[in-house]
Write a protein that holds these residues in place. Structure first.
Motif, short mmCIF file in Angstrom:
data_model
loop_
_atom_site.label_atom_id
_atom_site.label_comp_id
_atom_site.label_asym_id
_atom_site.label_seq_id
_atom_site.Cartn_x
_atom_site.Cartn_y
_atom_site.Cartn_z
N ILE A 1 12.90 -42.43 -45.81
CA ILE A 1 13.38 -43.53 -44.95
C ILE A 1 14.03 -44.62 -45.79
N HIS A 2 15.05 -45.23 -45.24
CA HIS A 2 15.74 -46.34 -45.90
C HIS A 2 14.88 -47.60 -45.78
N GLY A 3 14.91 -48.44 -46.81
CA GLY A 3 14.11 -49.67 -46.81
C GLY A 3 14.41 -50.60 -45.65
N GLU A 4 15.66 -50.64 -45.23
CA GLU A 4 16.03 -51.53 -44.12
C GLU A 4 15.41 -51.06 -42.80
N ASP A 5 15.46 -49.74 -42.56
CA ASP A 5 14.81 -49.19 -41.36
C ASP A 5 13.31 -49.40 -41.41
N LEU A 6 12.72 -49.16 -42.58
CA LEU A 6 11.27 -49.30 -42.73
C LEU A 6 10.84 -50.74 -42.52
N ALA A 7 11.62 -51.68 -43.03
CA ALA A 7 11.28 -53.10 -42.86
C ALA A 7 11.27 -53.48 -41.38
N ARG A 8 12.23 -52.99 -40.64
CA ARG A 8 12.30 -53.28 -39.21
C ARG A 8 11.05 -52.74 -38.50
N PHE A 9 10.65 -51.52 -38.87
CA PHE A 9 9.46 -50.90 -38.30
C PHE A 9 8.20 -51.70 -38.66
N CYS A 10 8.09 -52.09 -39.92
CA CYS A 10 6.90 -52.83 -40.39
C CYS A 10 6.74 -54.16 -39.68
N VAL A 11 7.85 -54.87 -39.50
CA VAL A 11 7.77 -56.18 -38.83
C VAL A 11 7.35 -55.99 -37.37
N LYS A 12 7.88 -54.97 -36.73
CA LYS A 12 7.50 -54.68 -35.33
C LYS A 12 6.00 -54.43 -35.21
N LYS A 13 5.45 -53.65 -36.14
CA LYS A 13 4.03 -53.32 -36.11
C LYS A 13 3.16 -54.52 -36.51
N LEU A 14 3.67 -55.34 -37.41
CA LEU A 14 2.91 -56.49 -37.88
C LEU A 14 2.69 -57.51 -36.78
N ILE A 15 3.70 -57.72 -35.95
CA ILE A 15 3.56 -58.77 -34.92
C ILE A 15 2.98 -58.24 -33.61
N SER A 16 2.65 -56.94 -33.55
CA SER A 16 2.00 -56.41 -32.34
C SER A 16 0.55 -56.89 -32.30
#
Length: 288
Positions: free
Chosen positions: A179-194
């Protein structure tokens, strides 16, 4: 409405820098943990810096004050200061967790790696997964993300391909979806604020065999397809010799890489960035 406030630990690393960019893109307040003053130069749009070392808890005092969410990808990479995985990946993150608990942080997100919970016998995972248990048993909400390989890790294929041939162990048919870092960062932020506790393995959109990744790398350099398959006992022998003759910090990442090469590593697919495009862009940058 009060702006959410984030602390990013591991911000100077590959994923950490993408996390900071994604958080600022979403207009959040971002505090970044750095080890040295000069690391400020790596960032252009950060609200606050906090200079400390996670292995020295006294330097972390009040780091999480007025922070809602903490992201940590803290771990040994290329540090040369004699620290062990237990010192950094476990104890360093535990020191940070203690501050998070003290400051009543809402949620703590930690980055391990794919199948970390299944390979605790590997030095690199022994410490990471010990911290995972610490986090899950804490009073905080948590998010544990186990990404498949990063696109940046796949540059090893690209480096080999430049010479016109790629060496793989065994048959090269094991699959992975880096996975690309940019895609992964978007996923991580989504999960972090859930609002939920999260524990997920995640990879990129394309599931590829090692042979297919090798072909993409060779094509990016405009080379003929030349892949040499080495007997798998060589891979096993390398791991054994490294364990005998090098320190855990040297053999840890190689042991991890070589162990995961001998199995399928398929995580949930996410994102829209393609490895083929990444390879072509890396070659273009090299030629310019």
């Amino acid at each position: 409405m009060k702006k959410k406030r984030f602390l990013v630990a591991g911000a100077t690393g590959y994923l950490g820098q993408y996390i900071v960019k994604e958080l600022k893109k979403q207009d959040y307040f971002v505090r970044v943990l750095i080890r040295e003053e000069k690391q400020k130069e790596l960032f252009s749009n950060v609200d606050e810096f906090f200079i400390a070392e996670v292995t020295k808890p006294e330097t972390l005092n009040n780091i999480a004050n007025n922070i809602d969410y903490i992201f940590s990808s803290i771990g040994i990479t290329r540090q040369r200061d004699g620290l062990t995985y237990m010192d950094v990946d476990y104890q360093g993150n535990k020191n940070l967790l203690n501050e998070a608990i003290k400051s009543n942080v809402t949620k703590f997100e930690y980055i391990s790696a794919i199948d970390g919970d299944k390979f605790k016998n590997l030095k690199i995972f022994e410490a990471k997964e010990k911290f995972v248990e610490e986090l899950k048993n804490s009073s905080l909400k948590y998010s544990i993300i186990r990404p498949n390989g990063f696109f940046s890790d796949m540059k090893d294929f690209l480096d080999m391909a430049k010479s016109g041939k790629i060496y793989l162990f065994s048959h090269g048919q094991y699959k992975l979806n880096p996975i690309h870092g940019e895609d992964l960062a978007r996923f991580c932020v989504k999960k972090l604020i859930s609002n939920d506790n999260e524990e997920e393995q995640i990879g990129g959109p394309d599931i590829l065999t090692q042979n297919e990744i090798a072909k993409l790398a060779l094509k990016a350099w405009n080379k003929e397809i030349k892949i040499i398959h080495l007997p798998d006992f060589i891979r096993v022998l390398i791991i054994k010799l490294l364990r005998i003759f090098t320190s855990s910090k040297v053999y840890g990442p190689i042991e991890f890489f070589l162990t995961l090469l001998a199995k399928d590593n398929i995580a949930s697919t996410y994102g829209d960035k393609r490895l083929e495009d990444f390879f072509l862009e890396e070659v273009r940058k090299t030629k310019n």
